[in-house]
Enzyme design. Structure first.
Site, short mmCIF file in Angstrom:
data_model
loop_
_atom_site.label_atom_id
_atom_site.label_comp_id
_atom_site.label_asym_id
_atom_site.label_seq_id
_atom_site.Cartn_x
_atom_site.Cartn_y
_atom_site.Cartn_z
N ARG A 1 -11.94 6.98 9.22
CA ARG A 1 -11.58 5.55 9.14
C ARG A 1 -12.53 4.46 8.60
O ARG A 1 -12.11 3.67 8.02
CB ARG A 1 -11.16 4.94 10.72
CG ARG A 1 -10.79 3.75 10.90
CD ARG A 1 -9.51 3.24 10.08
NE ARG A 1 -8.79 2.01 10.63
CZ ARG A 1 -7.99 1.41 10.14
NH1 ARG A 1 -7.01 2.01 9.10
NH2 ARG A 1 -7.44 0.37 10.60
N HIS B 1 -7.69 -5.30 -0.46
CA HIS B 1 -6.52 -4.57 -0.52
C HIS B 1 -5.90 -5.15 0.83
O HIS B 1 -4.65 -5.22 1.02
CB HIS B 1 -6.98 -3.10 -0.36
CG HIS B 1 -5.61 -2.27 -0.02
ND1 HIS B 1 -4.46 -2.06 -1.17
CD2 HIS B 1 -5.13 -1.54 0.89
CE1 HIS B 1 -3.65 -1.52 -0.73
NE2 HIS B 1 -3.92 -0.97 0.58
N ASP B 2 -6.54 -5.28 1.92
CA ASP B 2 -5.97 -5.95 3.14
C ASP B 2 -5.27 -7.12 2.94
O ASP B 2 -4.63 -7.44 4.14
CB ASP B 2 -7.12 -6.03 4.16
CG ASP B 2 -7.52 -4.77 5.32
OD1 ASP B 2 -6.54 -4.05 4.91
OD2 ASP B 2 -8.20 -5.18 6.00
N ASP C 1 -8.39 -6.44 -4.89
CA ASP C 1 -8.04 -5.37 -4.31
C ASP C 1 -8.45 -4.12 -5.53
O ASP C 1 -7.97 -4.05 -6.46
CB ASP C 1 -6.55 -5.03 -4.30
CG ASP C 1 -6.22 -3.91 -3.81
OD1 ASP C 1 -6.86 -2.90 -3.58
OD2 ASP C 1 -4.70 -3.68 -3.67
N SER D 1 0.85 -1.20 0.16
CA SER D 1 -0.05 -0.13 0.03
C SER D 1 1.03 1.25 -0.02
O SER D 1 1.77 1.37 -0.82
CB SER D 1 -1.10 -0.06 1.22
OG SER D 1 -1.96 1.00 1.22
#
Lengths: 378, 378
Positions: free
Chosen positions: A224, A354-355, A321, A154
């Protein structure tokens, strides 16, 4: 640059105050420069085994050690540790809190020596390159000339690519995972929502909330939550939560968290504010939005890598992602090909979006391990 | 249900207060029921040409007439009007503000007769089916027995599908565009971010902000910004904005809107609060999140359409819509096939993501026009 202080006597968790000034892309000069970092393992006699880990937006230097606020294990213990691809037995591992952050490196929460008060929004706006410059002066301080590798996912991957563009002669191998060479309009849009959520919170107070000890927690939590959705895939969310309700079995016909995804997101927002500074969130998202490696090369990304022909590259993307999709990694691979730099690239399959770069993906470990070992056979 | 008042003397823009009570899915009974609506054209002698238009989350009854607050043209003038697929010369067109909204139908901003003050958060939580029930009693009032068609996009499409599930005998044709039969975890997550942004704004005040005349504009603007990103495709954003900077040519190294996408989003947020009520946003997003047509049929969507074998269906999706992607429409088509209902389905290509149903997509007009005309050859 001589250190003003270095509390490395405290063991792995270190910080150093360098006199500076550090010249920033925005024109400001930052002095002094505080850098909080951790190291694992020791530097070989020939100085050839240093590996820099670059962390993501809300990451920190505690890559493989307990987080001082949350008490949780380091954020990349799956990748860094004994028997892992990045191993203190083999590598001298360095991970520094990025400039602008809030875990000990210079950022908006740092005391401005000119005023004796926190910089707050008077901290200069920084770039990914400024973060990398700060890492470079840390390496100087540590006596590390050339990195065996820089590794990150990232925003960490952005720093790795920036290393290749700015200090190619100091970088033998570069591993950029789930990353991009420039922030897209959609990436910027999500960050802008987060910034607006923070700045809309009356407690933000133009950034000067430190003295009152009452930060814009509500705004930061919303920021967040919005960002967190982008870290997960639609399929992953469906698999993990679907439309499942909370413990009680029926809809409440109210505004409590009826669905598990709602309480999960609320928890993500609320727990984040305990460990992160709202102004740092503004500064780091801004740095990411400004990131565009091709910008100084007439839009031709290959131009950024002209000096990096002798750096080996490893690019990894994940099929689900949608924040930095595979197409972004592929564009980097094409640019590296055009620049004549050696690159290996793989798209891995994971349901976690993405994580995935932070999660248990054995293929990722195999790819990074194999790539690093091949570079060590020198 | 006899009307208590009907100001239809004012022309197209009408409202009616029906005595009720309307029984709601949550168990409450709403009385009276105010419904603001517009009509275009006139009902045939045989009552066979009525077309109900169902609007989306932030839409309203001004489908083809000037919006009273913004002064802008109706939101679907591309689809509704002289020479358009839905044409007052051929159809008796009805579009009603949904229950829970803020353009004249009963919602949280409406005066609760029991207290003389706005309902605010004491308004009962509603569902898509409740919205449809309100439309049905409006049709009773207007003397419309059976609809030639119900047509809608996004949340409008949910209402169309709910019509087919609840009142199939009153519905000859159904057109659901860019829609879904249930809200996914990701859909719920984005809505939850918006609700949290509103409720985090101190001016929300538990929903009781009407008297002070100072609504939670900042929170509502953030909610709108987050939602707006989901209405556009990544490719569309890149085409429209990319990383282009505002008029000034360089980055500001500050937190003003440097990128065009930032000022566009900020404008979307700020302009929205002038025309929409924050509590209505809470209620309508909740209704959408609760939407799951298969829920009462053991998760089998086909069960919802068992009564709709004689209703003709037209489903349209857009290839770049990631809010309600084509897979959602396809799932509906499969359920309709299983239920034995006639259905035509097309995925149209557009760079504009979910928003495409509101934009100039000639293929969409051709599909809707052809489908409606085929149904009129009876």
């Amino acid at each position: 640059m001589a250190p003003m202080t270095d509390d490395s006597r405290f063991g792995l968790a270190r910080s150093v105050t360098l006199a500076g000034p550090l010249r920033l892309d925005g024109g400001a000069r930052l002095a002094p420069v505080e850098i909080a970092y951790e190291t694992y393992g020791s530097l070989d006699a020939d100085g050839g085994n240093a590996v820099l880990i670059c962390h993501a937006l809300t990451g920190d230097q505690h890559v493989a050690s307990t987080h001082p606020i949350t008490g949780k294990p380091g954020w990349w213990t799956r990748m860094v540790g004994a028997g892992k691809p990045i191993d203190p037995a083999r590598h001298f591992i360095i991970c520094a809190n990025v400039l602008g952050s809030c875990l000990g490196s210079s950022g908006p929460g740092t005391i401005d020596p000119a005023t004796g008060a926190p910089y707050a929004m008077r901290f200069p706006v920084i770039t990914i390159r400024d973060m990398v410059r700060a890492q470079a002066i840390l390496l100087d301080h540590l006596g590390v000339g050339t990195l065996a590798a820089a590794v990150g996912g990232s925003m960490g991957g952005m720093q790795v690519l920036q290393w290749a563009a700015t200090y190619p002669d100091r970088l033998r191998s570069a591993v950029a995972i789930a990353s991009t060479a420039r922030h897209s309009a959609q990436n910027i849009a999500f960050h802008e929502v987060g910034r607006q959520a923070i700045m809309a919170d009356p407690k933000w107070a133009g950034g000067d909330y430190y003295a009152a000890g009452d930060p814009p927690a509500a705004g930061l939590a919303v920021a967040r939550m919005a960002a967190h959705i982008t870290y997960l895939s639609e399929a992953g969310l469906t698999e993990k939560f679907g439309r499942r309700l909370q413990a009680r079995d029926a809809k409440s016909f109210g505004f409590d968290a009826d669905f598990q995804i709602e309480s999960y997101l609320r928890h993500q927002g609320i727990s984040f504010v305990d460990r992160f500074d709202a102004n740092s969130y503004l500064y780091i998202t801004r740095a990411m939005d400004y990131f565009d490696l091709a910008e100084e090369h007439g839009g031709l990304l290959a131009g950024a890598f002209q000096g990096a022909k002798r750096t080996r590259f490893c690019l990894v993307s994940f099929d689900t992602d949608w924040l930095y999709p595979t197409a972004e990694s592929r564009a980097i691979v094409h640019a590296l090909n055009a620049a004549g730099a050696p690159v290996s690239f793989v798209e891995l399959s994971s349901p976690f979006g993405h994580d995935a770069f932070l999660l248990d993906v054995p293929e990722l470990n195999r790819v990074v391990d194999g790539f690093l070992r091949a570079g060590e056979d020198r």
